[in-house]
Design a protein around this motif. Structure first.
Motif, PDB file in Angstrom:
ATOM      1  N   VAL A 194       0.844  -1.200   0.000  1.00  0.00           N
ATOM      2  CA  VAL A 194       0.000   0.000   0.000  1.00  0.00           C
ATOM      3  C   VAL A 194       0.877   1.246   0.000  1.00  0.00           C
ATOM      4  O   VAL A 194       0.623   2.211  -0.732  1.00  0.00           O
ATOM      5  CB  VAL A 194      -0.952  -0.003   1.214  1.00  0.00           C
ATOM      6  CG1 VAL A 194      -1.680   1.338   1.336  1.00  0.00           C
ATOM      7  CG2 VAL A 194      -1.958  -1.139   1.094  1.00  0.00           C
ATOM      8  N   ALA A 195       1.940   1.239   0.800  1.00  0.00           N
ATOM      9  CA  ALA A 195       2.832   2.394   0.889  1.00  0.00           C
ATOM     10  C   ALA A 195       3.528   2.671  -0.440  1.00  0.00           C
ATOM     11  O   ALA A 195       3.618   3.826  -0.879  1.00  0.00           O
ATOM     12  CB  ALA A 195       3.862   2.169   1.989  1.00  0.00           C
ATOM     13  N   ARG A 196       4.031   1.619  -1.091  1.00  0.00           N
ATOM     14  CA  ARG A 196       4.723   1.812  -2.368  1.00  0.00           C
ATOM     15  C   ARG A 196       3.770   2.356  -3.434  1.00  0.00           C
ATOM     16  O   ARG A 196       4.123   3.279  -4.191  1.00  0.00           O
ATOM     17  CB  ARG A 196       5.351   0.499  -2.827  1.00  0.00           C
ATOM     18  CG  ARG A 196       6.565   0.076  -2.000  1.00  0.00           C
ATOM     19  CD  ARG A 196       7.319  -1.041  -2.675  1.00  0.00           C
ATOM     20  NE  ARG A 196       6.545  -2.274  -2.740  1.00  0.00           N
ATOM     21  CZ  ARG A 196       6.619  -3.250  -1.836  1.00  0.00           C
ATOM     22  NH1 ARG A 196       7.423  -3.113  -0.786  1.00  0.00           N
ATOM     23  NH2 ARG A 196       5.906  -4.343  -1.971  1.00  0.00           N
ATOM     24  N   LEU A 197       2.578   1.798  -3.497  1.00  0.00           N
ATOM     25  CA  LEU A 197       1.598   2.277  -4.466  1.00  0.00           C
ATOM     26  C   LEU A 197       1.159   3.701  -4.145  1.00  0.00           C
ATOM     27  O   LEU A 197       0.947   4.525  -5.049  1.00  0.00           O
ATOM     28  CB  LEU A 197       0.378   1.347  -4.473  1.00  0.00           C
ATOM     29  CG  LEU A 197       0.607  -0.069  -5.006  1.00  0.00           C
ATOM     30  CD1 LEU A 197      -0.596  -0.948  -4.685  1.00  0.00           C
ATOM     31  CD2 LEU A 197       0.855  -0.035  -6.517  1.00  0.00           C
ATOM     32  N   ALA A 198       1.020   3.996  -2.858  1.00  0.00           N
ATOM     33  CA  ALA A 198       0.573   5.321  -2.442  1.00  0.00           C
ATOM     34  C   ALA A 198       1.590   6.399  -2.782  1.00  0.00           C
ATOM     35  O   ALA A 198       1.213   7.536  -3.111  1.00  0.00           O
ATOM     36  CB  ALA A 198       0.264   5.333  -0.954  1.00  0.00           C
ATOM     37  N   ARG A 199       2.872   6.077  -2.691  1.00  0.00           N
ATOM     38  CA  ARG A 199       3.882   7.077  -3.034  1.00  0.00           C
ATOM     39  C   ARG A 199       3.758   7.490  -4.502  1.00  0.00           C
ATOM     40  O   ARG A 199       3.849   8.671  -4.839  1.00  0.00           O
ATOM     41  CB  ARG A 199       5.288   6.548  -2.751  1.00  0.00           C
ATOM     42  CG  ARG A 199       6.370   7.581  -3.053  1.00  0.00           C
ATOM     43  CD  ARG A 199       7.677   7.265  -2.375  1.00  0.00           C
ATOM     44  NE  ARG A 199       8.283   6.032  -2.871  1.00  0.00           N
ATOM     45  CZ  ARG A 199       9.414   5.518  -2.373  1.00  0.00           C
ATOM     46  NH1 ARG A 199      10.033   6.123  -1.362  1.00  0.00           N
ATOM     47  NH2 ARG A 199       9.910   4.409  -2.862  1.00  0.00           N
ATOM     48  N   THR A 200       3.518   6.506  -5.376  1.00  0.00           N
ATOM     49  CA  THR A 200       3.317   6.813  -6.792  1.00  0.00           C
ATOM     50  C   THR A 200       2.038   7.620  -7.001  1.00  0.00           C
ATOM     51  O   THR A 200       2.015   8.596  -7.766  1.00  0.00           O
ATOM     52  CB  THR A 200       3.251   5.515  -7.615  1.00  0.00           C
ATOM     53  OG1 THR A 200       4.474   4.793  -7.450  1.00  0.00           O
ATOM     54  CG2 THR A 200       3.027   5.795  -9.086  1.00  0.00           C
ATOM     55  N   ALA A 201       0.961   7.205  -6.315  1.00  0.00           N
ATOM     56  CA  ALA A 201      -0.312   7.916  -6.445  1.00  0.00           C
ATOM     57  C   ALA A 201      -0.197   9.339  -5.920  1.00  0.00           C
ATOM     58  O   ALA A 201      -0.746  10.287  -6.512  1.00  0.00           O
ATOM     59  CB  ALA A 201      -1.404   7.158  -5.693  1.00  0.00           C
ATOM     60  N   PHE A 202       0.505   9.521  -4.813  1.00  0.00           N
ATOM     61  CA  PHE A 202       0.684  10.847  -4.232  1.00  0.00           C
ATOM     62  C   PHE A 202       1.432  11.761  -5.203  1.00  0.00           C
ATOM     63  O   PHE A 202       1.054  12.920  -5.403  1.00  0.00           O
ATOM     64  CB  PHE A 202       1.441  10.740  -2.910  1.00  0.00           C
ATOM     65  CG  PHE A 202       1.690  12.059  -2.241  1.00  0.00           C
ATOM     66  CD1 PHE A 202       0.742  12.625  -1.408  1.00  0.00           C
ATOM     67  CD2 PHE A 202       2.890  12.744  -2.447  1.00  0.00           C
ATOM     68  CE1 PHE A 202       0.967  13.844  -0.786  1.00  0.00           C
ATOM     69  CE2 PHE A 202       3.129  13.963  -1.830  1.00  0.00           C
ATOM     70  CZ  PHE A 202       2.160  14.523  -1.003  1.00  0.00           C
TER      71      PHE A 202
END
Length: 238
Positions: A194-202
């Motif tokens: 979730v964190a890795r995907l969220a960094r890209t989304a952010f």
């Protein structure tokens, strides 16, 4: 790089992760009945290890579902509370996509079928493809195992506890899709993914306010009647 705090409680495994540059700190706890009690201490633990305050994070990310009804509500509620308190944005991540990301990290495969046990004889599933970022091939779906019908591609790999929850049903599916026999049933939604995907989304500006954050539900009914449970057991015994 932005510092991302992520939480995930859509299954029996609860986890929290803090992603700071290339450093990823993770805490995990099993037992869905205790998610609401264990998640905040895990958040406090990763922040303390990193010597950071919550306000120093760029965003709060959470696994929004689909998944266990209580679990996705817990993750959303805690993410909202943390975001409100620290005046931070929220990043919502689909749990099945988090599974695909975890599977890619483990196997190196870029075509993933993610299948999560939905109980009541059903599964949540979706298909994803990775080429310089994730693309959704089949949107998250709730169905019986017999209706898990992926688009077959070279190198497609399957993952998730749906395979271990319904081995008999998926044994029939492997007649159509032999590659399902090699499914990575241990791959689940993790806060790290979730964190890795969220960094890209952010970085792409895909953020929400705390008020906008919502769980993803694919099922309105969350329990079987007595008659339905008996019928399900009778069918499994045949």
């Amino acid at each position: 790089m932005p510092i991302i705090l992520a939480i995930e409680t859509s299954s029996e495994l609860a986890s929290a992760a803090l992603l700071q540059g290339d450093t990823l700190l993770v805490r995990e706890s099993s037992g869905v009945q205790t998610h609401s009690q264990t998640l905040l201490p895990m958040v406090q633990s990763v922040l303390a290890q990193a010597d950071l305050r919550l306000s120093q994070c760029a965003a709060i990310a959470f696994g929004a579902g689909p998944g266990a009804f209580t679990g996705v509500r817990t993750a959303c509620g805690i993410a909202q509370g943390l975001a409100f308190g620290a005046n931070l944005p929220v990043v919502s991540i689909v749990t099945l996509l988090a599974m695909a990301e975890a599977c890619r990290a483990e196997t190196g495969k870029h075509e993933v079928l993610a299948v999560l046990d939905a109980r009541m004889g059903e599964v949540y599933w979706a298909q994803y493809s990775y080429v310089d970022g994730w693309r959704t091939v089949i949107e998250p779906t709730l169905s019986a195992v017999a209706d898990v019908l992926p688009q077959c591609k070279d190198g497609l790999v399957a993952c998730g506890n749906g395979f271990s929850a319904y081995p008999g049903e998926f044994a029939l599916q492997t007649q159509i899709y032999p590659w399902m026999q090699q499914a990575y049933a241990e791959v689940m939604p993790y806060a790290a993914s979730v964190a890795r995907l969220a960094r890209t989304a952010f970085a792409a500006g895909h953020i929400l306010t705390a008020e906008q954050a919502q769980p993803i539900y694919l099922r309105n009914k969350i329990a079987l009647t007595t008659e339905e449970r008996l019928a399900l057991k009778a069918g499994a015994a045949r």
